[in-house]
Design a protein around this motif. Structure first.
Motif, short mmCIF file in Angstrom:
data_model
loop_
_atom_site.label_atom_id
_atom_site.label_comp_id
_atom_site.label_asym_id
_atom_site.label_seq_id
_atom_site.Cartn_x
_atom_site.Cartn_y
_atom_site.Cartn_z
N GLU A 76 -1.90 77.52 14.21
CA GLU A 76 -3.18 76.85 13.92
C GLU A 76 -3.22 76.37 12.48
O GLU A 76 -3.67 75.25 12.22
N ARG A 77 -2.73 77.18 11.55
CA ARG A 77 -2.70 76.75 10.14
C ARG A 77 -1.77 75.55 9.95
O ARG A 77 -2.08 74.62 9.21
N GLU A 80 -3.61 72.55 11.30
CA GLU A 80 -4.74 72.20 10.41
C GLU A 80 -4.23 71.51 9.15
O GLU A 80 -4.88 70.58 8.66
#
Length: 83
Positions: A76-77, A80
């Motif tokens: 997810e990082r 993002e």
């Protein structure tokens, strides 16, 4: 000289799939039509969430393996940071 890519797509169920290709747009279309990996077939539509370019297949395959070992939070990082 070929360009090699590692990509992450987000499936309709919110899960991530990581793969390798030499043509990201074609590969995402294949996944979207249910012609990609078995994992993505029941999880369409898919959306390209991240991609990384490499000059060699071996470098791309190593990175694909590295990403596949990441936790959901780490992926997810990574996604993002793309946006």
């Amino acid at each position: 000289m070929s360009v090699h890519w590692v990509y992450i797509i987000e499936c309709d169920d919110g899960s991530f799939y990581t793969g390798y290709t030499t043509d990201v747009e074609r590969r995402v279309r294949e996944h979207d039509r249910g012609e990609g990996a078995k994992y993505t077939r029941g999880r369409t539509p898919v959306e390209l969430a991240h991609r990384e370019r490499f000059d060699s297949k071996s470098a791309a395959m190593s990175r694909e393996y590295e990403i596949k070992q990441m936790s959901r939070a780490e992926k997810e990082r990574l996604v993002e940071d793309e946006g």
